[in-house]
Design an enzyme around this catalytic site. Structure first.
Site, PDB file in Angstrom:
ATOM      1  N   GLN A 166     -15.365   2.343 -15.553  1.00 20.77           N
ATOM      2  CA  GLN A 166     -16.693   2.412 -14.949  1.00 20.77           C
ATOM      3  C   GLN A 166     -17.762   2.163 -16.008  1.00 20.77           C
ATOM      4  OE1 GLN A 166     -16.969   5.831 -12.482  1.00 20.77           O
ATOM      5  NE2 GLN A 166     -19.123   5.585 -11.988  1.00 20.77           N
TER       6      GLN A 166
ATOM      7  N   SER B  91      -9.720   4.910 -18.586  1.00 21.69           N
ATOM      8  CA  SER B  91     -10.109   5.741 -17.453  1.00 21.69           C
ATOM      9  C   SER B  91      -9.743   5.050 -16.133  1.00 21.69           C
ATOM     10  CB  SER B  91     -11.605   6.072 -17.552  1.00 21.69           C
ATOM     11  OG  SER B  91     -11.974   7.028 -16.583  1.00 21.69           O
ATOM     12  N   LEU B  92     -10.732   4.669 -15.337  1.00 25.06           N
ATOM     13  CA  LEU B  92     -10.493   3.934 -14.092  1.00 25.06           C
ATOM     14  C   LEU B  92      -9.570   2.739 -14.318  1.00 25.06           C
ATOM     15  CD1 LEU B  92     -11.197   2.902 -11.156  1.00 25.06           C
ATOM     16  CD2 LEU B  92     -13.157   1.775 -12.225  1.00 25.06           C
TER      17      LEU B  92
ATOM     18  N   ARG C  36     -10.311   8.433  -5.357  1.00 25.23           N
ATOM     19  CA  ARG C  36     -10.737   9.002  -6.634  1.00 25.23           C
ATOM     20  C   ARG C  36     -12.252   9.007  -6.741  1.00 25.23           C
ATOM     21  NH1 ARG C  36     -11.863   6.894 -12.031  1.00 25.23           N
ATOM     22  NH2 ARG C  36     -10.830   8.079 -13.685  1.00 25.23           N
TER      23      ARG C  36
ATOM     24  N   HIS D  13     -13.780  13.659 -16.894  1.00 27.53           N
ATOM     25  CA  HIS D  13     -12.736  13.997 -17.878  1.00 27.53           C
ATOM     26  C   HIS D  13     -12.996  15.354 -18.535  1.00 27.53           C
ATOM     27  CE1 HIS D  13     -10.993  10.104 -17.243  1.00 27.53           C
ATOM     28  NE2 HIS D  13     -12.154   9.536 -17.480  1.00 27.53           N
TER      29      HIS D  13
ATOM     30  N   GLN E 231      -5.339  12.880 -15.691  1.00 30.18           N
ATOM     31  CA  GLN E 231      -6.395  12.126 -16.382  1.00 30.18           C
ATOM     32  C   GLN E 231      -7.808  12.588 -16.025  1.00 30.18           C
ATOM     33  OE1 GLN E 231      -8.304   8.615 -15.098  1.00 30.18           O
ATOM     34  NE2 GLN E 231      -7.089   7.343 -16.474  1.00 30.18           N
TER      35      GLN E 231
END
Length: 299
Positions: free
Chosen positions: A9, A88-89, A113, A199, A248
């Site tokens: 992102q 991440s994503l 998500r 996170h 995660q």
């Protein structure tokens, strides 16, 4: 060995994916399938929307995912990774590109998500801050001290590259940590314009929702190892991959360690697949001084 990596992102931009949509029938087919799955024309926002529309969580995450995955699919035989990873994503994009998830299931999980994270942000407001020019160990120690002295939390969230780490947590604790980090010698400790503490433990409600969705989804053995954010290690076991993907949301993204482990495993060619060039910049700093590493991007 070739490593393909996928951004997260923040890499989105207006017009992303339009050229491929217009020129490649397979890309057009996949984008239209995505519109059907999501129940709204995300392509209209990606191709013609303004920056504010693209910043909506329910748009940003699937948009970056779609751009990345469809780009990889349309590479055809040129997409031959020895290993993959995502920031991440981007880990979801990497899993689809490596065949561990179907395109449709990957998109559904990414959308679930995004919506779960949005709800978690509204339920427990938090923020993040970028810390520049300070050793990871110093940042970790200060975060631990600030958290211990309060009822809130602030933790290292994204280990992006040497000298660049993002912290995450409650607004008050992040602000206190920023002041202490600057006193400790950080060149910058800047609160980011984000809507939540990604996170970090504040994402626990989102983690619970995502875990339920992941458990209902079929995962396959990927065509090559995927290096995952939570432990920076290579994985091919579907059960381990699912568990790491769930963890995660509340754990740190260990990108620096992940790239170092990929290099140690033999990666010499890194290709960023998706919008922007953020990962290329991070990898160049992580691999600084290693002349055998080549870094490029496809978007």
């Amino acid at each position: 060995m070739k490593a393909f990596v996928f951004p997260g992102q923040g890499s989105q931009f207006t017009g992303m994916g339009k050229e491929l949509y217009d020129s490649n029938p397979k890309a057009k087919e996949l984008y239209e399938k995505a519109n059907e799955i999501l129940g709204f024309r995300i392509t209209d926002i990606m191709f013609e929307g303004d920056a504010e529309e693209l910043k909506q969580t329910k748009v940003t995450q699937p948009a970056v995912f779609l751009h990345s995955v469809i780009t990889a699919i349309c590479m055809g035989d040129e997409f031959q990774p020895d290993m993959v990873g995502g920031h991440s994503l981007g880990e979801f994009s990497a899993l689809v590109a490596a065949g561990a998830l179907s395109f449709e299931d990957g998109l559904r999980l990414v959308y679930a998500r995004a919506m779960a994270m949005q709800k978690a942000c509204e339920a427990a407001p938090g923020t993040m801050a970028a810390v520049i020019g300070l050793a990871d160990e110093t940042i970790e120690q200060i975060c631990t001290e600030v958290s211990a002295a309060s009822e809130g939390v602030v933790i290292p969230a994204n280990y992006n590259c040497p000298g660049q780490l993002v912290i995450s947590g409650n607004v008050a604790e992040v602000n206190v940590a920023c002041e202490k980090l600057k006193e400790a010698g950080a060149k910058r400790a800047l609160v980011l314009p984000v809507g939540g503490a990604f996170h970090s433990p504040l994402m626990q409600p989102a983690k619970d929702e995502l875990q339920a969705a992941i458990e209902k989804t079929e995962f396959h053995t990927p065509r090559c190892p995927i290096y995952q954010n939570v432990d920076a290690q290579a994985h091919t076991d579907a059960v381990e991959i699912k568990d790491n993907l769930t963890r995660q949301l509340t754990a740190s993204v260990r990108w620096t360690q992940e790239v170092r482990n990929m290099i140690a495993a033999g990666a010499t060619e890194f290709t960023e697949c998706g919008p922007g060039k953020a990962l290329q910049g991070m990898i160049s700093k992580i691999a600084k001084g290693n002349d055998s590493i080549t870094i490029s991007g496809i978007q």
